[in-house]
Write a protein that holds these residues in place. Structure first.
Motif, PDB file in Angstrom:
ATOM      1  N   GLN A 153       0.848  -1.190   0.000  1.00  0.00           N
ATOM      2  CA  GLN A 153       0.000   0.000   0.000  1.00  0.00           C
ATOM      3  C   GLN A 153       0.883   1.240   0.000  1.00  0.00           C
ATOM      4  O   GLN A 153       1.870   1.313   0.743  1.00  0.00           O
ATOM      5  N   SER A 159      -3.337   0.682  -3.604  1.00  0.00           N
ATOM      6  CA  SER A 159      -2.827  -0.688  -3.478  1.00  0.00           C
ATOM      7  C   SER A 159      -2.403  -1.290  -4.805  1.00  0.00           C
ATOM      8  O   SER A 159      -2.003  -2.449  -4.848  1.00  0.00           O
ATOM      9  N   VAL A 179      -2.722  -6.229   3.297  1.00  0.00           N
ATOM     10  CA  VAL A 179      -1.558  -5.372   3.064  1.00  0.00           C
ATOM     11  C   VAL A 179      -0.387  -5.935   3.852  1.00  0.00           C
ATOM     12  O   VAL A 179      -0.450  -6.040   5.085  1.00  0.00           O
TER      13      VAL A 179
END
Length: 270
Positions: A153, A159, A179
């Protein structure tokens, strides 16, 4: 940012300085390979800093849920390292591990995932990306297929591309994401910025593996002209980004060392 070292014998190399802009861990690996191939003037200049994911609790929960997935898709080698950390893969992890390219596949193997459990594009694929990976993994999809996407991220919350996720959803799959690391721009002091400007004036060649790295470079040197600069990029999408920023010459190659060396061999002599 620490002082940028000059590699041994770089002054004796008549070829231009090569600036390897991958994150530090990967840049070091590529730098060693380039030096071994005779490009002693190659320098590491990471344009993306990598840090641990902010929400470690959510990452740990994703690790626990991985055993119930049919497949895990790792967007990069950094995603592999962020997900597994220093731990060996879960003993109960039977899921297929999807890798968009050989670098990610190598990181999975280094983490202890058996090669037979890894799906990746063939070595002769025209590119190493989500589209090439999809051609390999599409037969695995079925209604209810459970995919965990392990990604990074950016500082602004982005993302990356979700193209492969959308393909899986369209075929009835269930997709979740976690993430595993954070990306951010490096911090340059005045001395570093000045040295980079000198490299530009002296005809340095830029090696880009990320459009995000190009964005960071534009912000670090906002008034710099790139009209006389050459860029070697590892994907057509990065070529578009380099063109938008005014790079005078752009050469696209696959993100493999042999392909990069072939592209470098076609550069004109200084």
């Amino acid at each position: 940012m620490p002082a940028l070292p000059t590699p041994p014998d770089a002054r004796a190399d008549s070829r231009p300085v090569l600036l390897v802009t991958r994150p530090a861990h990967e840049a070091g690996v590529w730098l060693q390979a380039l030096h071994a191939a005779g490009w002693t003037a190659a320098q590491a200049l990471p344009l993306i800093d990598i840090a641990a994911a902010t929400d470690q609790a959510a990452l740990q929960q994703a690790r626990l849920q991985a055993a119930g997935c049919d497949a895990l898709m790792f967007v990069s080698a950094q995603a592999v390292r962020g997900f597994f950390g220093s731990e060996a893969p879960l003993a109960a992890l039977a899921a297929r591990c999807w890798a968009p390219g050989p670098g990610t596949a190598a990181a999975l193997q280094a983490a202890g995932v058996p090669l037979g459990q890894i799906d990746q594009p063939p070595s002769h694929a025209a590119q190493f990306d989500s589209e090439a990976l999809w051609a390999v993994v599409q037969p695995q999809l079925h209604p209810g297929h459970r995919l965990l996407v392990v990604r990074g991220q950016s500082a602004d919350g982005r993302s990356g591309r979700d193209w492969l996720e959308r393909q899986c959803l369209a075929q009835g799959g269930r997709v979740h994401a976690c993430v595993a690391y954070r990306r951010s721009a490096p911090q340059w002091d005045a001395a570093t910025a000045q040295r980079v400007r000198e490299w530009v004036r002296n005809g340095a060649v830029w090696l880009f593996s990320s459009s995000e790295g190009l964005q960071h470079l534009s912000r670090l040197l906002p008034s710099q002209s790139w009209a006389q600069s050459r860029a070697l990029v590892s994907h057509p999408r990065i070529a578009v980004s380099a063109r938008q920023r005014g790079f005078g010459e752009i050469i696209t190659h696959r993100p493999a060392l042999d392909d990069l060396l072939r592209a470098l061999s076609k550069l004109p002599n200084p």
